[in-house]
Design a protein around this motif. Sequence first.
Motif, short mmCIF file in Angstrom:
data_model
loop_
_atom_site.label_atom_id
_atom_site.label_comp_id
_atom_site.label_asym_id
_atom_site.label_seq_id
_atom_site.Cartn_x
_atom_site.Cartn_y
_atom_site.Cartn_z
N PRO A 131 0.74 -1.33 -0.10
CA PRO A 131 0.22 -0.25 0.28
C PRO A 131 1.13 1.22 -0.14
CG PRO A 131 -0.47 -1.13 2.26
CD PRO A 131 0.47 -2.40 1.10
N ASP A 132 0.11 2.42 -1.19
CA ASP A 132 1.03 3.33 -0.64
C ASP A 132 0.92 4.33 0.51
OD1 ASP A 132 2.27 5.93 -1.42
OD2 ASP A 132 0.82 6.06 -2.71
N LEU A 133 1.23 3.93 1.43
CA LEU A 133 1.43 4.95 2.54
C LEU A 133 1.98 6.11 2.69
CD1 LEU A 133 2.79 2.24 5.08
CD2 LEU A 133 0.26 2.60 4.66
N ASP A 134 2.85 6.73 2.12
CA ASP A 134 3.49 8.01 1.78
C ASP A 134 1.67 9.01 1.63
OD1 ASP A 134 5.79 7.21 2.12
OD2 ASP A 134 6.11 7.09 -0.46
N LYS A 135 1.08 8.34 0.87
CA LYS A 135 0.03 9.25 1.01
C LYS A 135 -0.85 9.50 2.24
CE LYS A 135 -4.32 6.39 -0.49
NZ LYS A 135 -4.72 6.05 -1.71
N TYR A 136 -1.27 8.29 3.10
CA TYR A 136 -1.49 8.27 4.24
C TYR A 136 -0.48 9.32 5.18
CZ TYR A 136 -4.82 5.08 2.01
OH TYR A 136 -5.48 4.17 2.09
N ILE B 6 -6.46 -0.56 4.06
CA ILE B 6 -5.04 -0.55 3.82
C ILE B 6 -5.05 -2.44 4.04
CG2 ILE B 6 -3.18 -0.29 4.17
CD1 ILE B 6 -3.84 2.32 6.36
N ARG B 7 -4.56 -3.34 3.05
CA ARG B 7 -4.27 -4.77 2.73
C ARG B 7 -5.73 -5.05 3.15
NH1 ARG B 7 1.04 -7.59 1.55
NH2 ARG B 7 1.43 -6.04 0.00
N LYS B 8 -5.36 -5.89 4.64
CA LYS B 8 -5.64 -6.55 5.61
C LYS B 8 -6.06 -6.16 6.53
CE LYS B 8 -4.59 -11.21 4.42
NZ LYS B 8 -3.97 -12.46 4.69
N THR B 9 -6.51 -4.62 6.96
CA THR B 9 -6.37 -3.88 8.15
C THR B 9 -7.56 -2.59 7.91
OG1 THR B 9 -5.90 -3.57 10.18
CG2 THR B 9 -4.44 -2.99 8.66
N THR B 10 -7.96 -2.40 8.84
CA THR B 10 -8.41 -0.75 8.52
C THR B 10 -8.45 0.04 9.52
OG1 THR B 10 -10.64 -2.10 7.25
CG2 THR B 10 -11.22 0.41 7.98
N ILE B 11 -8.65 1.41 9.54
CA ILE B 11 -8.15 2.14 10.09
C ILE B 11 -9.52 3.56 10.32
CG2 ILE B 11 -5.14 1.90 10.23
CD1 ILE B 11 -5.28 4.51 7.82
#
Length: 161
Positions: free
Chosen positions: A11-16, A55-60
């Motif tokens: 996942p593109d964590l930079d945008k988050y 985000i992948r298998k989890t959700t924030i």
Amino acid sequence: MSKKNPRSRAPDLDKYIKQSKKHRYVSYYQGAQLYNMGYSLFVRTAKLAGANLPIRKTTIVDLNILDDYLEQQAKIKEKEEMDKEEAEIMMREEIEHLQELVECGAKKYIRLDEATKLYSIGLSTARKFAQESGAIYKIGGTVLIKVEIFEKYIENIGKKE
């Protein structure tokens, strides 16, 4: 040239992270503890608010979005309560006006719903008393109650008990 599988990509964590300067994120479990809610209630509320970021298998959950949603719901609830209070005030005024008309004799017949408001009794009780007293008059699909007969019947019931 090989095709990249979009699922295998991280996942593109930079945008988050870039957005996180302004936003606060938690997991479902952390959010449930933070808001002192049950886990499933928090999940449902976050989904209704549209605050979930998978985000992948989890959700924030974005707490800023969730807070805005909860504030909006509180305002809606407050408005509904104010509307109920206004309706009750109008109904009281309507009953006072109805009572004046009945007392002065200007209104000889009332409907069942007016009887429930005027005498503070339920609909089925008003219907029962009207039938037992013989005060019911049906005109087309409208049921009217003759006030004079109905009041005498109610007074007699009070004397019997």
